[in-house]
Design a protein around this motif. Sequence first.
Motif: not given
Length: 213
Positions: A63-84
Motif C-alpha cells: 500500500x502506498x507504493x505509487x504515491x511518491x511517483x505520482x506526486x513527482x509526475x504531478x509536480x512536473x506537470x506530467x501524466x502517466x502514458x497510455x500505450x499499446x
Amino acid sequence: MDMSGIDFARGAEGGEGLSPFCGGLERKFMQFDEVAKVEGGVEIKGYASFFDAVDQGNDVVQRGAYGAGLMALKAAGRGVKMLWQHDPAQPIGVWDEVREDARGLFVKGRILQSVEKGREAIALIEAGAIDGLSIGYRTVKATKNTKGQRLLQELELWEVSLVTFPMLPSARVGAKADGFVRLGDVLREMAGVFDAASADIRPSSNQPKGDAT
C-alpha cells in the motif's frame, strides 16, 4: 546499487542488467472493469494493480507504493502514458485519472478513435480479444519476505498499457461502448521528470535540522 532515473534509462537503452522481456521497465498485468463509448473514443476504467496480491512474478505491491511517483509526475506537470502493448511509439489515448485507493491503483482513461492503433484497440475490446491492463514501472525500493516474495514498497509508474496477457490475472479493463520513437529517448525523458521532481519534493541534505519557524 541505487540508480537515478537517468542512469536507469541509459542502462535500459543498452540492455544492461535487464531482462529482454522487460524492455527496460518491469511490468504487471490486470484486467479492466468497465468500457463505455464517449465522444471521440471509448472510456475504460479499472484497477491496474492491487495491493497485497501475489502476482505471477512472486511480487507483492504494498500500500502506498505509487504515491511518491505520482506526486513527482504531478509536480512536473506530467501524466502517466497510455500505450499499446508497452510500445512507446504507439500511444493510443490518455489517462484522465490515475490514483491510489485502499484497494490498489485505479485508472480511468479514453482510447482515442482519432488514432489508428486506438481504433484497432477499440475493435479488439469490443470483440473480447483484449481486456487487460499492464503497468510499466521502475522499482525504487523493495525487500523480500521469508517466503521469498519481493515486497514492492516504492515504484515509479511510467505507463499503463492495454495488453493481451496479464501477470496479475485479476487486472482487467472494462469499456462502454507515424513516426519511430527510440525506447531510450522515451525512458530518458521520463527518468528526467522523476529525478527533477523528486529533487524538488525531497528536502535538501544540506538543510539544517531542528527547530522550524
